[in-house]
Design an enzyme around this catalytic site. Structure first.
Site, PDB file in Angstrom:
ATOM      1  N   PHE A   1     -13.758  -0.317  -8.757  1.00 41.41           N
ATOM      2  CA  PHE A   1     -12.437  -0.302  -9.395  1.00 41.41           C
ATOM      3  C   PHE A   1     -12.450   0.369 -10.765  1.00 41.41           C
ATOM      4  O   PHE A   1     -11.636   0.051 -11.627  1.00 41.41           O
ATOM      5  CB  PHE A   1     -11.862  -1.722  -9.500  1.00 41.41           C
ATOM      6  CG  PHE A   1     -12.036  -2.536  -8.245  1.00 41.41           C
ATOM      7  CD1 PHE A   1     -11.312  -2.227  -7.106  1.00 41.41           C
ATOM      8  CD2 PHE A   1     -12.942  -3.576  -8.186  1.00 41.41           C
ATOM      9  CE1 PHE A   1     -11.485  -2.939  -5.931  1.00 41.41           C
ATOM     10  CE2 PHE A   1     -13.129  -4.296  -7.012  1.00 41.41           C
ATOM     11  CZ  PHE A   1     -12.394  -3.977  -5.880  1.00 41.41           C
TER      12      PHE A   1
ATOM     13  N   GLU B   1      -4.400   3.630  -6.949  1.00 45.03           N
ATOM     14  CA  GLU B   1      -3.857   3.144  -8.221  1.00 45.03           C
ATOM     15  C   GLU B   1      -2.438   2.589  -8.049  1.00 45.03           C
ATOM     16  O   GLU B   1      -2.141   1.493  -8.513  1.00 45.03           O
ATOM     17  CB  GLU B   1      -3.830   4.260  -9.282  1.00 45.03           C
ATOM     18  CG  GLU B   1      -4.944   5.273  -9.220  1.00 45.03           C
ATOM     19  CD  GLU B   1      -6.317   4.746  -9.602  1.00 45.03           C
ATOM     20  OE1 GLU B   1      -6.400   3.859 -10.457  1.00 45.03           O
ATOM     21  OE2 GLU B   1      -7.306   5.229  -9.017  1.00 45.03           O
TER      22      GLU B   1
ATOM     23  N   PRO C   1      -3.898   4.812   8.917  1.00 42.70           N
ATOM     24  CA  PRO C   1      -2.948   3.732   8.641  1.00 42.70           C
ATOM     25  C   PRO C   1      -3.631   2.388   8.372  1.00 42.70           C
ATOM     26  O   PRO C   1      -3.212   1.631   7.503  1.00 42.70           O
ATOM     27  CB  PRO C   1      -2.091   3.659   9.907  1.00 42.70           C
ATOM     28  CG  PRO C   1      -2.702   4.569  10.911  1.00 42.70           C
ATOM     29  CD  PRO C   1      -3.692   5.441  10.226  1.00 42.70           C
ATOM     30  N   LYS C   2      -4.691   2.107   9.105  1.00 42.26           N
ATOM     31  CA  LYS C   2      -5.326   0.797   8.958  1.00 42.26           C
ATOM     32  C   LYS C   2      -5.929   0.632   7.564  1.00 42.26           C
ATOM     33  O   LYS C   2      -5.694  -0.367   6.884  1.00 42.26           O
ATOM     34  CB  LYS C   2      -6.406   0.644  10.030  1.00 42.26           C
ATOM     35  CG  LYS C   2      -7.090  -0.702   9.998  1.00 42.26           C
ATOM     36  CD  LYS C   2      -8.026  -0.894  11.180  1.00 42.26           C
ATOM     37  CE  LYS C   2      -7.415  -1.810  12.184  1.00 42.26           C
ATOM     38  NZ  LYS C   2      -8.106  -1.911  13.432  1.00 42.26           N
ATOM     39  N   THR C   3      -6.698   1.624   7.127  1.00 42.63           N
ATOM     40  CA  THR C   3      -7.344   1.479   5.822  1.00 42.63           C
ATOM     41  C   THR C   3      -6.347   1.663   4.681  1.00 42.63           C
ATOM     42  O   THR C   3      -6.480   1.043   3.636  1.00 42.63           O
ATOM     43  CB  THR C   3      -8.504   2.480   5.673  1.00 42.63           C
ATOM     44  OG1 THR C   3      -8.018   3.801   5.960  1.00 42.63           O
ATOM     45  CG2 THR C   3      -9.622   2.165   6.649  1.00 42.63           C
TER      46      THR C   3
END
Ligand code: FES
Ligand code: FES
Lengths: 727, 214
Positions: free
Chosen positions: A248, A688, A615-617
């Site tokens: 992060f 972000e 789409p999943k991630t």
């Protein structure tokens, strides 16, 4: 510029957790086979444990290392008294000029700049022995008076280097507006706290050759930084970072503990493993800086913005001028003729802060979007309507057209998702089962950059496509998205594609930070695949089919493989367009009027970030950002005891991050319209914006529920309880 | 199955460790003397070198059955089960996130119950059956909970994941997975900084409602 056509783009259905292909590296992660940096069984490994300073500012007088040296299994105790000097630290200082600022030079001198700064490294043959021996190191100090409090010292803040002041139109024009909000906001310091502790294994292979298995968001940057510090050729530094257990922003630079381990490995002539303790994660690898902000915002009675003034003072250390850009968001989120801002920093006796997810904009969005919400109540205009009234059709800062913006769609989708029509404009007016119910929303924005990236694409004889580039994956699922792009471009199934990453041997890729990877590396993968396909087409003559049998073609031409290396970078579009991703967060909360406890009732997050590749991630990334934003809103706060200059909650029991019980189902919605002007794949960053704006959405919902406006995060129960009612 | 090696690390590494130990003993002549007479011991204590004396006595034998494999180890009493798994048996699937019982990354099953292996000393687990994430699948066939985590994307970085999965299996076995709220409550000892909680809850619910034996 060509774009990929994909039916996914038109698919209006939003993904659920089980939709779409699973992660390409998922199996390794669920079986425990994924190896993170501290998990390689390197031959001859020994263990390093750091000893931190117990004062906050001053000098080291002496360090008694005798006991530690004589403890069982100890191979070395390194301090600035006996450490080999790091060549890159030895810069000539000009006595006439102030010292050049920069990262802490570990074991270089007797200066103590923050509490917990490494003063010694103990190396032993087992972790237990190193840990115990570290407790025997006894350092004596000459302490000096320290300052760790921002609020009491705001007047001492200074302007940072460039770009700290901004002015468009008339300064402080908001003051002349009929409706004004003028408020101050405090954002506490927040700590990244990825679950994986920062760790590395350092091994010298020769006097000028080193291998590190390191937690880093950028193997190439770590490689060149180590080379610079130790004055060795870049190609003699190998950096491996295949799996990164979250970061992060905390792993965007080479920190003192990494240099310490490398020094240690040199001294004991053995590979050294060094894993930071959780307490060190709070002081030694950065954090989001404690920031004070003041916003003045004014509007006409109809709700047209007249002016925004935004000032910020952020905490930094005395030795580095780190500055977020919290006021940037006020320049570009809304069409407003008059905007002025200043961004200052205050050096305190603390470890340096650093970039943390949504840097600057997450901080600024909390203030700006809270102020806008407050303004909407003063105007008695629905918060979404107020935003639509001041919708920026072109970039208010540069005047350029946006490369692609569908924020109006995002407002609509989010409002439908949360059931915005059930919201009551009057704050504190709805109860359910004795709890106060409220709705809130807020927006976020982040620049959509594209960095240079190179991909090597190799088609092997068996029809396996191997893609290689030196990007890291801290969690978003980079490999999965890259394989999806390659699968579509080459017309082969995903299981025939291997994506190699996290190794400095591979071609250049940017750091995984600033939401740039899908745009940068994704475009490079797309272009490399296109080049490779073209090479195949040349081989078989023109008129090849769309899904060629690559293995067969290689065999026919007696080739073992076919390879391309493709460079990719942004072009003229950067001058033509203003490029951003946007998010809108909607929440409904329940607040217990007696205890002040806030419960998330429903969360809906909408991302306008171009085409969705995976789409999943992508969904998981949006949910993850929302969770961190909920932490920011309700619980996260690193608290200093200013008397000692030391954190009092430097552990996961006292520094609260959201746990499962805090988090409801979160709906992630994608506008999913390709940004055709930004890059060949039409995708923009999401990491972000998933977080930016979330905290204000929660704070705004809490206001709608209770009529209490909390401007200093986190919104803990004590700030909501009506104490007068209790006496 | 009995594992004759003290460690499962390669022989060469063991030798290297033993070598360094021998070198160390050679250099520290007085240590050998300690074994013969108490007089140098007294002197050693006076020199604050009592730690060196302790060294001779500080390791204890421990029998750990990990994922069905018996490990006869010699460990320091202060070594945690977590560090023994990761550093001595090279089972690095079990993660260290805090070392203080505050994050759940180190969750393993000891005799079928979930425990934080960082709060468990190796000696406390002697004679017990330990299951780690590496022992959950049956060969190539994933455990239903692993399948469900894959399908529902119950992770991002994957670092908390082994602990989450071990906890999730135990959560169902304990009978604490009867509702979404109950799952959330009983999974709250496992922090996921990537924020995969909703997906984790979905994965557990799927396994629970699928009725598979976990
Ligand atoms: S490592 Fe054991 S609970 Fe965190
Ligand atoms: S998946 Fe990264 S901490 Fe849970």
């Amino acid at each position: 510029m060509s774009t990929i056509n994909k039916s996914m783009t038109d698919n209006k259905k939003q993904p659920s957790s089980s939709d779409g292909p699973s992660r390409v590296d998922g199996r390794l992660k669920v079986t425990g086979a994924a190896k993170y940096s501290a998990e390689f069984a390197v031959k001859g490994l020994v263990y390093g444990v750091l000893v931190g300073s117990t004062i906050t500012k001053g000098k080291i007088k002496s360090i008694d290392i005798k006991k530690a040296e004589h403890a069982p299994g100890v191979l070395a105790v390194i301090t600035h008294f006996n450490s080999p000097k790091v060549p890159g630290y030895q810069v000539a200082t000009d006595p006439g000029k102030p010292a050049v600022k920069g990262p802490v030079k570990v074991f270089n001198d007797d200066q103590i700049l923050y509490n917990g700064q490494p003063v010694a490294l103990v190396i032993a043959d087992t972790f237990e022995r190193a840990l115990f021996a570290a407790s025997l190191v006894n350092a004596q100090y000459i302490a000096e008076k320290h300052i760790t409090n921002l609020k009491d010292n705001l007047g001492k803040a200074v302007a940072t280097h460039d770009d700290t002041e901004y002015k468009r139109g008339i300064v402080d024009a908001y003051k002349s507006a009929p409706i004004i909000v003028e408020q101050e906001y405090m954002l506490p310091s927040e700590v990244h706290n990825p679950m994986e502790l920062h760790a590395l294994i350092a091994r010298w292979d020769a006097a000028d050759k080193i291998t590190v298995w390191d937690k880093t968001q950028g193997v190439k940057d770590t490689q060149s930084n180590i080379a610079k510090l130790f004055h060795i050729p870049v190609e003699n530094v190998q950096v491996h970072s295949k799996f990164v257990g979250g970061a992060f922003g905390s792993a965007l630079q080479v920190w003192p503990h990494e240099v310490a381990a490398i020094i240690g490995a040199k001294v004991v002539k053995r590979p050294v493993k060094l894993v930071l303790g959780r307490a060190d994660m709070f002081t030694s690898v950065g954090y989001r800086p404690l920031t004070w902000q003041k916003i003045g915002i004014g509007a006409t009675a109809e709700g047209r913005l007249v002016g925004i003034t935004h000032h910020a003072v952020g905490q930094t250390s005395t030795y580095e001028d780190f500055a977020e850009g919290p006021t940037d968001i006020s320049r570009s989120l809304y069409a407003c003729p008059n905007v002025n801002s200043s961004n200052k920093i205050l050096g305190l006796d603390v470890g340096s802060p650093t970039w943390m997810r949504g840097p600057g904009d997450a901080t600024g969005a909390f203030a700006l979007e809270s102020a806008l919400d407050e303004l909407s109540y003063k105007l008695n205009i629905d918060p979404i309507e107020l935003r639509l009234k001041n919708y920026a059709e072109t970039d208010p800062e540069s005047g350029k057209p946006f490369s692609g913006k569908n924020l109006k769609d995002a407002y609509k989708l989010g409002a439908e998702g949360i059931g915005w029509k059930n919201r009551k404009q009057e704050a504190g007016s709805v109860t359910r089962d004795g709890w106060l119910l409220g709705y809130g929303m807020s927006g976020g924005v982040f620049g959509a950059d594209r960095e240079p990236a190179t991909v090597k694409a190799t088609m092997l004889a068996d029809g396996t496509l191997v893609l290689q580039t030196a990007v890291s994956d801290i969690g978003p699922g980079t490999g999965t998205a890259m394989v999806a792009i390659a699968s579509e471009t080459m017309g082969i199934p995903a299981h025939q594609i291997r994506f190699d990453l996290g190794d400095s041997l591979y071609p250049n890729a940017p750091q995984q930070g600033g939401s740039t990877i899908t745009s940068s590396v994704g475009s490079a993968v797309y272009m490399a695949c296109r080049d490779l396909k073209e090479k195949f087409q040349q081989l078989i003559g023109n008129g090849g089919e769309d899904k060629p049998n690559y293995a067969k073609i290689l065999k026919q031409h007696n080739l073992t493989q076919l390879q391309v290396v493709t460079d990719s970078k942004a072009g003229a579009e950067v001058d033509k367009y203003a490029m951003y991703s946007w998010s809108v967060h909607f929440v409904s909360v329940l607040v217990n009027p007696a205890t002040g406890v806030v419960k998330l009732n429903k969360v809906v997050c909408v991302a306008d970030s171009g085409r969705i590749i995976s789409p999943k991630t992508a969904r998981s990334q949006v949910i993850g950002g929302a969770v961190m934003g909920i932490g920011m809103a309700l619980m996260e706060e690193a608290i200093f005891d200013d008397r000692y200059g030391r954190l009092i909650n430097n552990n996961l029991a006292d520094y609260h991050v959201p746990v499962s019980a805090d988090i409801p189902q979160i709906e992630a919605i994608f506008v999913n319209k390709p940004d055709i002007n930004i890059n060949p794949i039409g995708a923009k960053g999401m990491g972000e914006i998933a977080l930016i704006g979330m905290a204000a959405a929660v704070a705004n919902a809490v206001y709608n529920a209770t009529g209490k406006r909390i401007r200093n995060l986190p919104i803990t129960p004590d700030k909501l309880v009506d104490w007068t009612a209790l006496t | 199955m009995e594992n004759k090696n003290a460690h499962s690390k390669p022989e060469s590494e063991l030798e290297e460790k033993d070598n360094s130990r021998r070198n160390f003993l050679k250099q520290s002549a007085f240590i050998t003397a300690v074994a013969l007479t108490p007089a140098p011991a007294v002197k050693a204590a006076a020199m604050h070198l009592d730690e060196k004396i302790a060294e001779a006595f500080e390791k204890v034998p421990v029998k750990l059955e990990v994922n069905g494999v018996m490990h006869n180890l010699s460990v320091e009493p202060r070594a945690t089960l977590l560090d023994i798994l990761r550093e001595q048996i090279d089972l690095t699937g079990t993660k260290k996130g805090c070392d203080h019982g505050q994050c759940g990354a180190c969750t393993v099953h000891v005799d079928g119950h979930r425990v934080n292996s960082c709060l468990t000393l190796g000696v406390m687990a002697s004679g017990k059956k330990i299951t780690t994430i590496e022992g959950l699948a049956k060969g190539e066939e994933l455990h239903p909970m692993q399948e469900a985590f894959l399908k529902h994307d119950g992770f991002q970085c994957g670092y908390c994941t082994p602990g989450q999965i071990m906890s999730a299996v135990a959560c169902i076995r304990e009978g604490h997975a009867n509702s979404e709220t109950e799952i959330r409550e009983y999974m709250s000892g496992n922090i996921c900084r990537c924020g995969a909680y909703p997906n984790i809850v979905n994965a557990i619910q799927e396994v629970k409602s699928g009725g598979q034996i976990v």
